[in-house]
Design a protein around this motif. Structure first.
Motif, PDB file in Angstrom:
ATOM      1  N   ARG A 245      30.598  32.402  54.628  1.00 47.13           N
ATOM      2  CA  ARG A 245      29.493  33.126  55.244  1.00 47.13           C
ATOM      3  C   ARG A 245      29.258  32.555  56.636  1.00 47.13           C
ATOM      4  O   ARG A 245      29.720  31.453  56.968  1.00 47.13           O
ATOM      5  CB  ARG A 245      28.226  32.971  54.409  1.00 47.13           C
ATOM      6  N   ASP A 246      28.523  33.269  57.445  1.00 49.52           N
ATOM      7  CA  ASP A 246      28.183  32.795  58.783  1.00 49.52           C
ATOM      8  C   ASP A 246      27.480  31.443  58.686  1.00 49.52           C
ATOM      9  O   ASP A 246      26.517  31.279  57.946  1.00 49.52           O
ATOM     10  CB  ASP A 246      27.268  33.806  59.484  1.00 49.52           C
ATOM     11  N   GLY A 247      27.977  30.462  59.410  1.00 52.46           N
ATOM     12  CA  GLY A 247      27.387  29.134  59.440  1.00 52.46           C
ATOM     13  C   GLY A 247      27.816  28.206  58.328  1.00 52.46           C
ATOM     14  O   GLY A 247      27.458  27.029  58.326  1.00 52.46           O
ATOM     15  N   GLU A 248      28.572  28.708  57.347  1.00 54.16           N
ATOM     16  CA  GLU A 248      28.974  27.871  56.219  1.00 54.16           C
ATOM     17  C   GLU A 248      30.048  26.871  56.663  1.00 54.16           C
ATOM     18  O   GLU A 248      31.011  27.230  57.320  1.00 54.16           O
ATOM     19  CB  GLU A 248      29.517  28.729  55.080  1.00 54.16           C
TER      20      GLU A 248
ATOM     21  N   ARG B 124      32.934  25.012  60.941  1.00 52.91           N
ATOM     22  CA  ARG B 124      31.797  25.863  60.604  1.00 52.91           C
ATOM     23  C   ARG B 124      32.153  27.294  60.994  1.00 52.91           C
ATOM     24  O   ARG B 124      32.631  27.545  62.096  1.00 52.91           O
ATOM     25  CB  ARG B 124      30.543  25.400  61.333  1.00 52.91           C
ATOM     26  N   ALA B 125      31.912  28.208  60.065  1.00 50.65           N
ATOM     27  CA  ALA B 125      32.233  29.618  60.305  1.00 50.65           C
ATOM     28  C   ALA B 125      31.288  30.215  61.335  1.00 50.65           C
ATOM     29  O   ALA B 125      30.095  29.935  61.338  1.00 50.65           O
ATOM     30  CB  ALA B 125      32.149  30.402  58.998  1.00 50.65           C
ATOM     31  N   ARG B 126      31.851  31.022  62.206  1.00 46.07           N
ATOM     32  CA  ARG B 126      31.043  31.821  63.133  1.00 46.07           C
ATOM     33  C   ARG B 126      31.241  33.262  62.712  1.00 46.07           C
ATOM     34  O   ARG B 126      32.289  33.846  62.937  1.00 46.07           O
ATOM     35  CB  ARG B 126      31.500  31.605  64.570  1.00 46.07           C
ATOM     36  N   GLY B 127      30.236  33.800  62.091  1.00 46.96           N
ATOM     37  CA  GLY B 127      30.372  35.119  61.495  1.00 46.96           C
ATOM     38  C   GLY B 127      31.064  34.981  60.144  1.00 46.96           C
ATOM     39  O   GLY B 127      31.498  33.900  59.749  1.00 46.96           O
ATOM     40  N   ARG B 128      31.154  36.066  59.424  1.00 46.00           N
ATOM     41  CA  ARG B 128      31.857  36.059  58.149  1.00 46.00           C
ATOM     42  C   ARG B 128      33.328  35.800  58.433  1.00 46.00           C
ATOM     43  O   ARG B 128      33.929  36.434  59.287  1.00 46.00           O
ATOM     44  CB  ARG B 128      31.675  37.383  57.429  1.00 46.00           C
ATOM     45  N   THR B 129      33.906  34.841  57.718  1.00 43.03           N
ATOM     46  CA  THR B 129      35.268  34.415  57.988  1.00 43.03           C
ATOM     47  C   THR B 129      36.085  34.391  56.704  1.00 43.03           C
ATOM     48  O   THR B 129      35.641  33.843  55.698  1.00 43.03           O
ATOM     49  CB  THR B 129      35.275  32.999  58.617  1.00 43.03           C
TER      50      THR B 129
END
Length: 132
Positions: free
Chosen positions: A8-11, A21-26
């Motif tokens: 998820r975004d920020g995960e 850290r993810a930027r947007g759904r990755t």
């Protein structure tokens, strides 16, 4: 073996010791062997506030930082001794023994599941969590 991971975004995710850290759904796939720890399984140092949580943190670090594994294992054994000294009942002893066996085999990722059981057992024993 291919591993598909969705974030998820920020995960956060740790891959071979690097915190990403993810930027947007990755979504991505891992095509080869590496150490991976997803956000919900990552414990930060300030969260290691009890013996079981410190055990989890030491095990996590031994998994993601193989170059410092001996140092983490040394602390892991010290904390494990504390847990055995405080142990009361199969809810603590059984996962602690299973965790120690997995660590001895070098399977730190699987040992984290036993650490989660220890944290849950510790949460039901107020005196154990206050001993940290």
């Amino acid at each position: 073996m291919t591993l598909r991971i969705s974030l998820r975004d920020g995960e956060p995710v740790i891959i071979n010791g690097a915190l990403l850290r993810a930027r947007g759904r990755t979504d991505f796939t891992l095509e080869n062997q590496c150490t991976v720890l997803r956000g919900r399984d990552i414990m930060m140092p300030d969260q290691a506030t009890s013996p079981a949580r410190e055990l989890y943190y030491c095990c996590q670090m031994a998994y993601v930082e193989p170059e410092f594994r001996q140092d983490h294992q040394k602390r892991l054994l010290e904390v494990l001794k504390i847990i055995f000294d405080q142990a009361s009942g199969p809810g603590v002893v059984q996962p602690a023994v299973a965790m120690a066996q997995k660590v001895a085999q070098g399977d730190f990722y699987a040992a984290l599941a036993d650490c989660r059981q220890l944290m849950a057992a510790e949460d039901t024993l107020p005196e154990a969590s206050e001993a940290a």
